[in-house]
Design an enzyme around this catalytic site. Structure first.
Site, mmCIF file in Angstrom:
data_model
loop_
_atom_site.group_PDB
_atom_site.id
_atom_site.type_symbol
_atom_site.label_atom_id
_atom_site.label_comp_id
_atom_site.label_asym_id
_atom_site.label_seq_id
_atom_site.Cartn_x
_atom_site.Cartn_y
_atom_site.Cartn_z
ATOM 1 N N ASP A 1 0.865 -1.182 0.000
ATOM 2 C CA ASP A 1 0.000 0.000 0.000
ATOM 3 C C ASP A 1 0.897 1.225 0.000
ATOM 4 O OD1 ASP A 1 -2.302 1.573 0.138
ATOM 5 O OD2 ASP A 1 -2.592 1.299 2.295
ATOM 6 N N TYR B 1 -5.052 4.353 0.478
ATOM 7 C CA TYR B 1 -6.076 3.469 -0.073
ATOM 8 C C TYR B 1 -5.641 2.866 -1.417
ATOM 9 C CZ TYR B 1 -8.679 6.329 3.303
ATOM 10 O OH TYR B 1 -9.086 7.004 4.425
ATOM 11 N N HIS B 2 -4.399 2.359 -1.429
ATOM 12 C CA HIS B 2 -3.873 1.725 -2.638
ATOM 13 C C HIS B 2 -3.412 0.287 -2.364
ATOM 14 C CE1 HIS B 2 -2.632 6.070 -3.981
ATOM 15 N NE2 HIS B 2 -3.933 5.877 -4.056
ATOM 16 N N PRO B 3 -4.251 -0.558 -1.743
ATOM 17 C CA PRO B 3 -3.805 -1.930 -1.476
ATOM 18 C C PRO B 3 -3.669 -2.726 -2.772
ATOM 19 C CG PRO B 3 -6.142 -1.724 -0.977
ATOM 20 C CD PRO B 3 -5.648 -0.336 -1.301
#
Length: 548
Positions: free
Chosen positions: A290, A464-466
């Site tokens: 992330d 919020y970039h998993p």
């Protein structure tokens, strides 16, 4: 119900695949647990903080307590609505750097080098910006535009970057990512241009594409082949049958969960949960990555920020103008300028991203008590830390166990301190002199490594970039989950195509690369391939010896 292809998840990649496969004449059923994206909370760009915090549109996931961040549980929103996370995100559009994809290819994802993916980035977009159009698409479903950049603070940010000695760039999604310049956004004619608006809604107008609302419980596998998806719909269990393939596009959190519920994953973990092993793939759920970020806030001497609208009357005015004309402040996500920089000499491409915002506001939408201000969201792009997604139990309605393991490597702390200090230097340039009053956060007395570490532990948030939990790689890589054509290794008729297949996280926001995966996976499924394009991305000529 039956179709050639059953896609689980109407998100960024799933919508793109529904469009391309149905366009090619294949019958497609898309399974989505969430409902409609109708209404101003999703479609109005400036309202972006609302859908992300609404249970109606968000799965509501949280991380486990993060040991290196004071055991805080971090919010982990994922879209539960048509369009998936492209319907609740910040609409920032970043392709990633050419070197990101070359790294994918070198690490076993053969055929995913920048030369391979650039034609797909062009195919998917219609670009409305200024710059060298030869790097951009002109007739794709995804409209990409830029905000008006009329606020003086927005212009000051790019000027300050140049004054600090950094490059400027007319188009970070074109030849040259490194530098300061305008942000691209998935906004068209004043509204959010999600994957649902770009791809799914046109696809659903075709007779061969159907949307089914239900919760996917597991993949049905017979004799080593995926034949359908068991779903719960209106309180009853039923199976959607696939003539050709099942494709998981359920997110980097739900795709590995569904694989494990279906018996595909680390054998010992499946056994612990009473699940029969279909394929022992130890990489399922591992390699979780992330972007972490925090924001530096400044108070402004002049009343030029968006704070003047941060009241019930201002918001009502913006909302009314948008509802009737799709113009004004409501038509922008307010992220209109950005920077991509390198933290040190010896790196050949940027490892820090800065988002600038002409207001001092918290993640929950609360404006700073200081009034007028501005802020930069900043964080490292390629953290060495890795986490995992595992099962809580064998119940399909249970949330997965999400452990990011943020800041678990010493390099994370070195990189984050550098982010703060380099951002402070940018804010100290002459371009901000007319506005700069004082630093709100962290506060100018926070200077030592220990002070900054304490600030990071308390304030770092997920961007919020998993991604990365079903890694794409060569078939002989024991930790790879899918091969370079997105086939799940060890199971026939099953693919994964979403951000979970990323071998390593890309620079910037992940919506663009996630849609790319859907576009390219569609061609793998159809047995097609766009010709490679050997365009050379800009690399700083003195990167080995200079930081800027």
């Amino acid at each position: 119900m039956r179709a050639d292809y059953v896609i689980v998840g109407a998100g960024s990649a799933g919508c793109a695949m529904a469009y391309r496969l149905s366009e090619a004449g294949k019958s497609v059923i898309v399974i989505e647990h969430g409902g409609t994206d109708f209404g101003p909370f999703i479609q109005m760009p400036a309202a972006l903080s609302y859908p992300m915090n609404m249970a109606r549109y968000d799965w509501g996931y949280q991380s486990e307590p993060e040991p290196h961040l004071d055991n805080r549980r971090l919010a982990c929103p994922r879209g539960k609505v048509i369009g998936g996370s492209s319907s609740i995100n910040g609409m920032v559009y970043v392709r990633g750097h050419a070197r990101d994809y070359d790294h994918w290819s070198e690490s076993g994802a053969d055929g995913w080098a920048y030369a391979d993916v650039l034609p797909y980035f062009k195919r998917m977009e219609t670009w409305h910006g200024q710059g060298d159009a030869s790097w951009r698409g002109k007739d794709g479903p995804l409209h990409v535009s830029r905000g008006p950049r009329t606020n003086p603070l927005v212009k000051a940010f790019v000027e300050a970057g140049a004054q600090a000695g950094y490059e400027t760039t007319a188009d970070y999604n074109g030849e040259k990512q490194e530098g300061f310049g305008p942000f691209d956004a998935t906004i068209y004619k004043g509204q959010r241009w999600s994957a649902a608006n770009a791809y799914l809604k046109p696809a659903l107008k075709r007779e061969n594409c159907t949307l089914v609302t239900g919760l996917a419980q597991r993949i049905v596998i017979k004799d080593g082949r995926a034949t359908g998806v068991q779903i719960e719909r209106k309180g009853k269990s039923e199976t959607i049958h696939a003539n050709s393939e099942v494709i998981l596009a359920a997110s980097s959190l739900n795709s590995p969960k569904l694989l494990m519920l279906s018996g595909i994953g680390p054998a010992a973990h499946l056994a612990e949960n009473g699940i029969d092993v279909v394929a022992d793939r130890p990489g399922v759920g591992q390699n979780l990555q992330d972007h972490l970020e925090l924001y530096l806030q400044m108070a402004s001497k002049l009343p030029v920020s968006l704070y003047k609208y941060w009241n019930i009357f201002g918001k009502a005015l913006i909302g009314a103008q948008w509802l009737f004309t799709k113009t004004g402040l409501g038509a922008s996500n307010q992220f209109e300028t950005c920077g991509f920089i390198r933290s040190k000499a010896g790196l050949d491409y940027p490892d820090i991203q800065l988002h600038f915002l002409p207001i001092a506001v918290r993640y929950d939408g609360q404006a700073s008590a200081e009034g007028h201000g501005y802020q930069a969201h900043v964080g490292p792009m390629r953290s060495p830390s890795r986490g995992a997604v595992t099962l809580r139990d064998a119940n399909p309605t249970s949330a997965p166990v999400i452990r990011f393991n943020y800041m678990s490597e010493e390099q994370d702390w070195i990189d984050f301190r550098k982010c703060i200090r380099l951002t402070r230097e940018i804010f100290a340039q002459d371009a901000f002199k007319p506005y700069s009053k004082h630093e709100i956060q962290p506060g100018i007395d926070m200077q030592s490594d220990e002070d900054l570490d304490a600030f990071i532990r308390e304030h770092a948030e997920s961007a919020y970039h998993p991604c990365g939990t079903c890694k794409m790689g060569s078939v002989d890589d024991p930790m790879a989950v899918v091969d370079p054509e997105c086939n799940v290794i060890g199971v026939e008729g099953l693919r994964v195509a979403d951000s979970s297949i990323f071998p390593r996280i890309t620079n910037g926001n992940l919506n663009g690369p996630s849609i790319l995966v859907g576009e390219k996976a569609s061609d793998h499924i159809l047995g097609k391939k766009l010709p490679r394009e050997n365009a050379q991305a800009w690399i700083h000529p003195n990167w080995e010896t200079e930081q800027r």
